[in-house]
Design an enzyme around this catalytic site. Structure first.
Site, PDB file in Angstrom:
ATOM      1  N   ARG A  79     -53.562 -35.382  76.730  1.00 27.25           N
ATOM      2  CA  ARG A  79     -52.796 -35.876  77.674  1.00 27.25           C
ATOM      3  C   ARG A  79     -52.855 -36.335  78.934  1.00 27.25           C
ATOM      4  O   ARG A  79     -54.156 -36.435  78.779  1.00 27.25           O
ATOM      5  CB  ARG A  79     -50.960 -34.984  77.848  1.00 27.25           C
ATOM      6  CG  ARG A  79     -50.385 -35.075  76.348  1.00 27.25           C
ATOM      7  CD  ARG A  79     -49.174 -34.456  76.330  1.00 27.25           C
ATOM      8  NE  ARG A  79     -48.133 -34.820  77.564  1.00 27.25           N
ATOM      9  CZ  ARG A  79     -47.336 -35.496  76.582  1.00 27.25           C
ATOM     10  NH1 ARG A  79     -47.452 -36.370  75.532  1.00 27.25           N
ATOM     11  NH2 ARG A  79     -46.121 -35.932  77.730  1.00 27.25           N
ATOM     12  N   THR A  81     -54.694 -38.009  81.902  1.00 26.81           N
ATOM     13  CA  THR A  81     -55.423 -39.377  81.583  1.00 26.81           C
ATOM     14  C   THR A  81     -55.789 -39.750  80.944  1.00 26.81           C
ATOM     15  O   THR A  81     -56.894 -39.207  80.151  1.00 26.81           O
ATOM     16  CB  THR A  81     -56.077 -39.852  83.663  1.00 26.81           C
ATOM     17  OG1 THR A  81     -55.148 -39.280  84.428  1.00 26.81           O
ATOM     18  CG2 THR A  81     -56.782 -40.935  82.998  1.00 26.81           C
ATOM     19  N   HIS A  97     -63.934 -46.475  80.037  1.00 30.67           N
ATOM     20  CA  HIS A  97     -63.951 -44.835  79.235  1.00 30.67           C
ATOM     21  C   HIS A  97     -63.001 -44.273  78.981  1.00 30.67           C
ATOM     22  O   HIS A  97     -61.984 -44.460  79.378  1.00 30.67           O
ATOM     23  CB  HIS A  97     -64.787 -43.514  79.939  1.00 30.67           C
ATOM     24  CG  HIS A  97     -65.703 -43.960  80.756  1.00 30.67           C
ATOM     25  ND1 HIS A  97     -66.707 -43.580  81.784  1.00 30.67           N
ATOM     26  CD2 HIS A  97     -67.050 -44.853  80.436  1.00 30.67           C
ATOM     27  CE1 HIS A  97     -67.470 -44.106  82.073  1.00 30.67           C
ATOM     28  NE2 HIS A  97     -68.101 -44.761  80.802  1.00 30.67           N
ATOM     29  N   HIS A 119     -55.206 -52.282  79.029  1.00 28.31           N
ATOM     30  CA  HIS A 119     -54.484 -52.282  80.002  1.00 28.31           C
ATOM     31  C   HIS A 119     -56.147 -51.782  80.838  1.00 28.31           C
ATOM     32  O   HIS A 119     -56.516 -52.380  81.582  1.00 28.31           O
ATOM     33  CB  HIS A 119     -53.554 -50.890  79.811  1.00 28.31           C
ATOM     34  CG  HIS A 119     -53.792 -50.439  81.723  1.00 28.31           C
ATOM     35  ND1 HIS A 119     -52.398 -50.163  82.317  1.00 28.31           N
ATOM     36  CD2 HIS A 119     -54.377 -49.384  82.697  1.00 28.31           C
ATOM     37  CE1 HIS A 119     -51.984 -49.578  83.644  1.00 28.31           C
ATOM     38  NE2 HIS A 119     -53.944 -48.682  83.175  1.00 28.31           N
ATOM     39  N   GLU A 120     -56.495 -51.200  79.860  1.00 24.24           N
ATOM     40  CA  GLU A 120     -58.492 -50.930  80.983  1.00 24.24           C
ATOM     41  C   GLU A 120     -58.883 -51.846  80.774  1.00 24.24           C
ATOM     42  O   GLU A 120     -59.653 -52.520  82.018  1.00 24.24           O
ATOM     43  CB  GLU A 120     -59.814 -50.049  80.166  1.00 24.24           C
ATOM     44  CG  GLU A 120     -58.974 -48.576  79.463  1.00 24.24           C
ATOM     45  CD  GLU A 120     -57.678 -47.879  80.944  1.00 24.24           C
ATOM     46  OE1 GLU A 120     -56.889 -47.533  80.905  1.00 24.24           O
ATOM     47  OE2 GLU A 120     -58.660 -47.663  81.950  1.00 24.24           O
TER      48      GLU A 120
END
Ligand SMILES: CC(C)C[C@H](CS(C)(=N)=N)C(=O)N[C@H]1Cc2cn(c3ccccc23)CCCCCCNC1=O
Ligand SMILES: [Zn+2]
Length: 168
Positions: A79, A81, A97, A119-120
């Protein structure tokens, strides 16, 4: 969200990516296809092209890692980040990562890799967070219906960033 360290956007429209360390939660072929799908979401909206390579000087390095992993941003276990990405630029620029202490899934269990990767990759292309909970770039994880990953705002933001890149 480290785009303050790098430039604001890539100055080329073909970007290479390499998948390094994988998660044990999913078969490699499933990870490969989810990562490809996450890039294609942004490719469709931006006109950018993403090419997978095994070369070590790929623009975007994609890896599953835990805790301290060689950059200044160690992960935090389960959980917390879930992942991070560097903004556009040479070297670590674009590198993405994923915290392998999370449970990664192709569906609704744990955290959906397609949603998090999309999202990344928004960060890897130079997008910052949105205050709109409908946006893919909202700072906290939401299990989206994969049909509509990008909100109108996300599409507008990526087009604003990469529109003049292809002025013919
Ligand atoms: C948007 C993601 C795909 C990527 C971002 C990271 S980043 C750099 N790419 N913007 C992320 O991981 N956000 C955290 C934010 C967050 C929520 N909480 C936290 C508790 C501790 C630490 C962080 C968080 C409350 C508890 C829920 C924890 C699990 C879900 N975590 C999150 O949503
Ligand atoms: Zn983010």
């Amino acid at each position: 969200e480290y785009s303050h360290i790098q430039g604001t956007r890539w100055n080329k429209n073909v970007l290479t990516y390499r998948i390094g360390r994988y998660t044990r939660d999913l078969r490699h072929s499933v990870v490969d296809s989810l990562i490809e799908s996450a890039f294609s979401v942004w490719a469709r909206a931006s006109g950018l092209t993403f090419v997978r390579t095994n070369s070590h000087n790929a623009d975007i390095m994609v890896e599953f890692v835990t805790y301290a992993h060689g950059d200044f941003y160690p992960f935090d276990g389960p959980r917390g980040t879930l992942a991070h990405a560097f903004g556009p630029g040479m070297g670590t620029g674009g590198d993405t990562h994923f915290d392998d202490d999370e449970r990664w899934s192709a569906g609704a269990a744990g955290y959906n890799l397609l949603v998090v990767a999309a999202h990344e990759f928004g960060h890897a292309l130079g997008l910052r967070h949105s205050r709109n909970p409908e946006s893919l770039m909202y700072p906290t994880y939401k299990a989206f219906r994969p049909a509509n990953l990008l909100s109108r705002e996300d599409v507008a933001n990526i087009k604003a960033l990469y529109s003049n890149c292809f002025a013919v």
